[in-house]
Design a protein around this motif. Sequence first.
Motif, mmCIF file in Angstrom:
data_model
loop_
_atom_site.group_PDB
_atom_site.id
_atom_site.type_symbol
_atom_site.label_atom_id
_atom_site.label_comp_id
_atom_site.label_asym_id
_atom_site.label_seq_id
_atom_site.Cartn_x
_atom_site.Cartn_y
_atom_site.Cartn_z
ATOM 1 N N TYR A 129 -40.982 -75.852 -18.536
ATOM 2 C CA TYR A 129 -40.281 -74.796 -19.255
ATOM 3 C C TYR A 129 -40.376 -73.486 -18.480
ATOM 4 O O TYR A 129 -41.190 -73.335 -17.563
ATOM 5 C CB TYR A 129 -40.847 -74.629 -20.669
ATOM 6 N N ASP A 130 -39.520 -72.556 -18.846
ATOM 7 C CA ASP A 130 -39.487 -71.249 -18.198
ATOM 8 C C ASP A 130 -40.491 -70.311 -18.843
ATOM 9 O O ASP A 130 -40.734 -70.385 -20.063
ATOM 10 C CB ASP A 130 -38.098 -70.609 -18.337
ATOM 11 N N ASP B 186 -41.287 -63.825 -16.104
ATOM 12 C CA ASP B 186 -42.020 -63.460 -14.890
ATOM 13 C C ASP B 186 -43.170 -62.512 -15.229
ATOM 14 O O ASP B 186 -42.950 -61.452 -15.822
ATOM 15 C CB ASP B 186 -41.066 -62.793 -13.893
ATOM 16 N N THR C 113 -44.440 -74.649 -15.124
ATOM 17 C CA THR C 113 -43.702 -73.466 -15.576
ATOM 18 C C THR C 113 -42.873 -72.898 -14.438
ATOM 19 O O THR C 113 -43.281 -72.894 -13.275
ATOM 20 C CB THR C 113 -44.661 -72.382 -16.099
ATOM 21 N N LEU C 114 -41.691 -72.417 -14.799
ATOM 22 C CA LEU C 114 -40.775 -71.803 -13.849
ATOM 23 C C LEU C 114 -40.647 -70.324 -14.186
ATOM 24 O O LEU C 114 -40.399 -69.977 -15.351
ATOM 25 C CB LEU C 114 -39.399 -72.469 -13.929
ATOM 26 N N ARG D 270 -39.037 -66.911 -14.739
ATOM 27 C CA ARG D 270 -37.679 -66.422 -15.021
ATOM 28 C C ARG D 270 -37.674 -64.896 -14.831
ATOM 29 O O ARG D 270 -38.214 -64.159 -15.659
ATOM 30 C CB ARG D 270 -37.272 -66.757 -16.442
ATOM 31 N N SER E 207 -32.543 -71.226 -15.280
ATOM 32 C CA SER E 207 -33.851 -71.527 -14.717
ATOM 33 C C SER E 207 -33.817 -71.410 -13.201
ATOM 34 O O SER E 207 -32.816 -71.731 -12.560
ATOM 35 C CB SER E 207 -34.274 -72.951 -15.112
ATOM 36 N N TRP F 177 -35.482 -72.703 -9.824
ATOM 37 C CA TRP F 177 -36.294 -73.745 -9.209
ATOM 38 C C TRP F 177 -36.550 -73.392 -7.748
ATOM 39 O O TRP F 177 -35.614 -73.302 -6.960
ATOM 40 C CB TRP F 177 -35.570 -75.088 -9.276
ATOM 41 N N SER G 228 -36.484 -76.417 -19.728
ATOM 42 C CA SER G 228 -35.757 -75.515 -18.834
ATOM 43 C C SER G 228 -34.420 -76.152 -18.488
ATOM 44 O O SER G 228 -34.140 -77.302 -18.843
ATOM 45 C CB SER G 228 -36.564 -75.308 -17.545
#
Length: 212
Positions: free
Chosen positions: A58-59, A62, A101-102, A104, A111, A113, A134
């Motif tokens: 999931y995102d 940041d 986790t990504l 954002r 999303s 990547w 995500s």
Amino acid sequence: MKWLGVIALFLAAGAFLYFMIVGTKTKLDPTQFNAVGDFAAEEAAKLIGNSGTIVMIYDIVDPKSGSADAGKPFADQGARVDAFRKRMAKLGSYTSAPDVTLLRPPMVYKSVWPEASWSKLASANASATIVLFSGPPNWTNEEQAALTTRSGKLVVVGGTVPEMEPLAKAKLVHLAIAARMPVPPPSAKSETPRQATERVYAVLTPDSPSGR
């Protein structure tokens, strides 16, 4: 095949769908998002059985964004993830791999990547069920070929039926919980969160790529 059109509005649709579900309420109600997570878990358990390893992706906002939500799951994804995790714990004996986790960044509507991150993730979890809250990455031809042969399943919780249908048809995604477009109106003046979820979201599989 190119999937930029699939992922471009993946999460932007989330806010729109919320208002389609709950109408003109201005305060986000996590109960509805929890219901989506529960529903997705039940469908995932039907797909993979009562055991296996699960990786959830999931995102997060940041951490360097300066936002009050910095480092937290993006938008409604956190509620869906938590509900999914709790429901799966009651449906079988599953092993949870560390969440992925990504980040954002601010004002980014899909999303993000990092390069080659999907290949590394898929290789490290070849037999696991990967659950994307995500948006999916823009898979290369090689990654698409690998998706159709890996032993683990790929589940997507989010997006819309038009976005997810080609992925299910191509057998890249084994299960998608995706919003119907257009969203059917409610059949009654009031409905439970589960009823709203079943009205708004379809279940897509390679055998039923248009949803049921």
